[in-house]
Design a protein around this motif. Structure first.
Motif, PDB file in Angstrom:
ATOM      1  N   LEU A 118     -22.210  72.047  32.733  1.00  0.00           N
ATOM      2  CA  LEU A 118     -21.218  73.014  32.268  1.00  0.00           C
ATOM      3  C   LEU A 118     -21.552  74.404  32.790  1.00  0.00           C
TER       4      LEU A 118
ATOM      5  N   VAL B 218     -19.683  65.918  30.453  1.00  0.00           N
ATOM      6  CA  VAL B 218     -20.510  66.952  31.053  1.00  0.00           C
ATOM      7  C   VAL B 218     -21.594  67.371  30.061  1.00  0.00           C
TER       8      VAL B 218
ATOM      9  N   ASP C 186     -15.538  70.415  38.012  1.00  0.00           N
ATOM     10  CA  ASP C 186     -15.530  69.755  36.703  1.00  0.00           C
ATOM     11  C   ASP C 186     -14.843  68.397  36.840  1.00  0.00           C
TER      12      ASP C 186
ATOM     13  N   VAL D  45     -20.376  74.668  36.286  1.00  0.00           N
ATOM     14  CA  VAL D  45     -18.917  74.856  36.374  1.00  0.00           C
ATOM     15  C   VAL D  45     -18.548  76.301  36.104  1.00  0.00           C
TER      16      VAL D  45
ATOM     17  N   TYR E 223     -12.383  65.655  40.846  1.00  0.00           N
ATOM     18  CA  TYR E 223     -12.882  66.915  40.289  1.00  0.00           C
ATOM     19  C   TYR E 223     -11.849  68.015  40.486  1.00  0.00           C
TER      20      TYR E 223
END
Length: 930
Positions: free
Chosen positions: A790, A785, A779, A793, A774
């Motif tokens: 999302l 995703v 992410d 993130v 990651y």
């Protein structure tokens, strides 16, 4: 004891007839009689009654000696064989036995073949534990109870035999022949009773505990005995020269190559100096931070003796051809001086900075050799003999007149201690403040008419004044008690000494510290009643310290406590000391010199103690000394005030709420292998999934449940970050996972992998693993995703942006971690600097001259310094141009009112630091007042 009308028989082959030098009383007196006398003295109440018993014993010895001498004029000895056993702590000829209580306990266990787990073996090894009232804290008493059924009922050794055995042990220890030491002890065991072993142990440990002081024994033996011992430090000479009580010592003789106890300074208050000096003029000397040393010279032979008469001639040089000092000073003595005795201080001197070095900088002056510009220097302040002319009975002012005639000063090798004439309290205050500014130990005030009186302190005419003697001058340290040590003697039923610690700053602001570093051991400053209060407060919370499995929160090095107490059950104490010394004995890497407990800080909780960071800042700013403020000549509070009595804090009983108790899983059956072999610890859980229900689910899935994480714990689970969870964060050992991960895994029926969004805290190993899969925002590099992930993130990105910029301290920490030796850009990172603007104040206007400090300012900024436009409380350095020192006095006056030490230095310090690529000491660059 055998007296004139009770003649003893020779008990060994060392009888009178076999000694070629003549018979001795010591070879005729059984050791058991001396032990019986000591038993009676110990049980007797009152010092006068004890002294009377000793007087009777002494008279019987003298009568017996007289009777022996009448039968055989060749009877040789005196009372010395008995005296050296009664006062073993004063005996210098056989000083080192290399045996402590623990070593002796192992010898006894081995000799008697005791099982290590047996009751008697445990008593010997744990003699300080208060298991029985009559035994606790005194190894000799414990050994008596263990040995009483294993030794002969009556011994067969004489006083001479015991002295010979002790000398043999000392000799074999010096030559590192441990087997012979053990053999000597075995021989003694076979020929002595348990009661004799008890007193033999006390003699070898040099702690008699009979209630008869050195002064009482010497004073009863002869009126002049103590004076002669103070000069010669020889019990043998005292007993031989003063064997008859009718012969008085007309004059105390100080002779070359005979060490003596030096004259000492009496501790004094500044307000009493004028009265103690009889309102006449006096001398003020600098008190150097070295080791007291006598220098004896006769021809080309030199000897050096410490305050306790230890001979260090081998270190400093017995002749001009050897040693760390003699070769450099042999030629400085005037040609007509063939013999002399000097008194002074042996110091370490930095030839580059031309300044003495504090003992707190972790070196041994006796083993110092010329390395890295540090050398041995002898600072002389008195002379007692010149060419066989004795000067001790002459006034100090007359003795000082001899000093320039004895030797020529050699800078950095042999110097005269600085002194000045004075007559008022104000001059004493000024001298003490100068000593504080120079980080010196203090001052000594001397009466010019004082004669030299060996080992005298009170009424000697010499007064010592240190910053720590003046109330409110010393910095006070708030330390946490974390450990304890069993006491001895009248403290044998108590924890008499305490291990104090500093807190390691927590990783997050507002959190309580979880790791503590051992820092110092305190055993003074409190009364017996206060000690009883401390013991009562902590009695329920002491735990035995296991060296093999120590508590994780307490980090120690060489010094380890016998007991420890959890931080939340302890309390903070206020400690004062003279300075901070480097030390590898404690985890902090430093410790306190002469610490003493001032009071209990009832106004502070355990987690508010001093931190390692605060200690390091104090150490750097004060160069190890703990005095930062000045004495005020008009201050009536100069005298030391009594310490406020420590008050007891209420002990709040601790209970575990039911919601934190472990679930009863005794009837839970395993239905799955999802968590097989994994140990989990749940700190808290959401209301929808109670903690006890989740613990049962873990057991059903083959897992193990614990209430506190250990070395085998797979992870810690939590729903909320509370104080206990923060404590686990600070340990930086465990992965702390949201409880939602476990719930999701149970719902899915399989063990789901951890995602960054699951983690409350990640261990170093897991952090490295996440870095492979990651990015810094969570992410994934490999997984698709969805909308929800999302959003997480993007939320992490916003959090990164909102973080505050790093402080200078944080930048400095990163530089030390990653560029400890390569980067010079952080040379002045922790400095807050004010540049002297060279203001010129005229009658009509004020303007700023062209100043050469502009370039210096840029250089300091380039190397990490924080420049301050105003002279505020946080400024650490004031830089001045050496061509204009007009404002230095003003800066000094401002600095005296500040708690934080600031340095007023010339710009040369900045340039030299940059040129030598290291942070140099500011002391040689301190700007002088114009």
């Amino acid at each position: 004891m055998a007296s004139a009308d009770q003649q003893p028989t020779s008990c060994t082959s060392t009888g009178a007839s076999t000694e070629p030098e003549g018979p001795t009383v010591a070879s005729q007196i059984p050791f058991v009689q001396l032990c019986g006398f000591l038993e009676r003295v110990q049980k007797k109440k009152g010092s006068d009654a004890k002294k009377l018993l000793f007087k009777e014993f002494l008279e019987k010895w003298r009568e017996f000696h007289k009777a022996m001498h009448a039968k055989n004029p060749n009877t040789t000895d005196n009372f010395y064989p008995a005296m050296r056993l009664l006062l073993p702590q004063l005996e210098r000829e056989r000083m080192a036995y290399g045996i402590k209580e623990h070593t002796l306990a192992k010898f006894y266990i081995d000799i008697f073949g005791l099982a290590k787990e047996s009751t008697d073996a445990k008593k010997l090894l744990n003699y300080r534990a208060p298991t029985a009232k009559q035994e606790a804290g005194d190894f000799a008493s414990v050994a008596f109870f263990v040995l009483r059924n294993r030794c002969p009922e009556r011994g067969s050794l004489t006083i001479k035999d015991v002295n010979d055995s002790l000398d043999s042990i000392a000799l074999n220890n010096a030559t590192k022949k441990k087997d012979l030491v053990k053999q000597s002890l075995l021989n003694l065991l076979r020929k002595t009773s348990a009661i004799e072993q008890k007193w033999f142990i006390r003699m070898i440990m040099k702690e008699m505990k009979v209630g008869l002081s050195q002064q009482s024994i010497l004073g009863t033996f002869h009126p002049d005995a103590e004076d002669l011992f103070n000069v010669t430090n020889s019990l043998s000479k005292v007993c031989s020269d003063l064997s008859s009580p009718s012969v008085r010592l007309n004059e105390i003789a100080i002779s070359v190559f005979s060490p003596f106890s030096p004259m000492l300074g009496e501790r004094a208050k500044i307000t009493g100096v004028e009265r103690m000096m009889e309102h006449k003029g006096f001398l003020i000397e600098t008190k150097l931070d070295g080791e007291r040393m006598q220098l004896h010279k006769e021809g080309d032979k030199y000897m050096y003796f410490s305050r306790r008469s230890h001979d260090y001639s081998g270190s400093f040089g017995k002749s001009p051809m050897e040693g760390s000092l003699t070769p450099y000073i042999a030629n400085c003595f005037n040609r007509d001086v063939h013999s002399c005795i000097l008194d002074g201080e042996m110091c370490a001197y930095n030839s580059e900075t031309k300044a003495f070095i504090s003992k707190g900088e972790n070196f041994d002056i006796k083993s110092l050799r010329d390395e890295e510009d540090v050398q041995v220097c002898y600072a002389v302040f008195d002379v007692l003999l010149v060419n066989n002319t004795k000067l001790a009975n002459r006034p100090l002012k007359e003795r000082l007149n001899y000093l320039p005639k004895v030797f020529t000063v050699i800078e950095g090798r042999m110097v005269l201690v600085e002194r000045r004439d004075a007559s008022t309290k104000a001059e004493v205050v000024e001298a003490l403040n100068e000593a504080i500014d120079k980080r010196e130990e203090g001052i000594v005030v001397k009466h010019p008419e004082s004669t030299y009186r060996p080992d005298k302190r009170k009424g000697s005419g010499w007064l010592k004044i240190k910053p720590e003697y003046v109330d409110n001058l010393m910095d006070e340290l708030d330390l946490l008690i974390v450990g304890g040590y069993f006491g001895k003697g009248y403290r044998s039923q108590l924890i008499s000494h305490f291990l104090c610690a500093l807190a390691v700053p927590p990783s997050r602001e507002g959190d309580h510290p979880k790791i503590f570093y051992s820092f110092c051991k305190v055993g003074s400053g409190y009364t017996l009643q206060e000690l009883l209060d401390f013991n009562q407060k902590l009695a329920k919370h002491w735990k035995k310290y296991d060296k093999e499995n120590p508590p994780r929160w307490l980090q120690c090095t060489r010094e380890k406590p016998e007991l420890y107490v959890e931080p939340q059950h302890s309390f903070i104490v206020q400690v004062k000391a003279t300075e901070i010394n480097s030390s590898n004995v404690y985890r902090t890497g430093c410790t306190l010199r002469f610490p003493r407990l001032e009071k209990v800080r009832d106004d502070k909780d355990w987690h508010q103690c001093m931190t390692t960071e605060e200690m390091e800042n104090m150490r750097q700013q004060a160069e190890g000394k703990l005095t930062g403020r000045h004495v005020n000549v008009d201050d009536d509070e100069i005298v030391t005030t009594k310490r406020r009595k420590a008050t007891s804090r209420a002990v709040i009983p601790v209970a575990v709420p039911s919601r934190f108790r472990a679930a009863d899983t005794s009837n839970v059956k395993q239905t799955s292998e999802m968590l097989e072999g994994r140990e989990l610890c749940i700190m808290n859980s959401p209301a929808s999934h109670p903690k006890d229900q989740l613990e049962k689910k873990i057991v059903e899935c083959g897992g193990l449940v614990v209430q506190n994480p250990g070395i085998d714990t797979y992870c810690v689970l939590a729903d909320k970050v509370n104080l206990k969870v923060k404590n686990i964060f600070s340990a930086k050992i465990y992965d702390v996972v949201k409880t939602s991960w476990l719930i999701e895994s149970l719902d899915a029926g399989r063990l789901l992998p951890w995602l960054p969004s699951h983690m409350l805290f990640t261990s170093a190993k897991m952090t490295a693993q996440f870095a492979l899969d990651y990015d810094c925002h969570g992410d994934s590099y490999t997984q698709d995703v969805n909308e929800e992930k999302l959003r997480e993130v993007f939320a992490n990105v916003e959090k990164k942006k909102s973080k505050q910029p790093m402080t200078a301290e944080q930048i400095a920490e990163i530089e030390m971690d990653y560029f400890p030796q390569d980067s010079l850009l952080g040379l002045f990172r922790l400095c807050r600097v004010y540049m002297d603007s060279c203001l010129v104040i005229g009658e009509e206007d004020t303007h700023i001259k062209d100043c050469s400090l502009d370039l210096v300012s840029l250089e300091m900024r380039f190397h990490g310094a924080t420049m301050c436009p105003m002279l505020d409380r946080q400024v650490t350095h004031i830089i001045v141009d050496k061509s204009d020192l007009s404002r230095v006095r003003e800066f000094r006056l401002r600095g005296q009112k500040r708690a934080l030490k600031q340095h007023v230095v010339t710009s040369e310090w900045v340039r030299d630091c940059i040129q030598k690529e290291k942070f140099l000491s500011e002391r040689p660059y301190e700007a002088a007042m114009s």
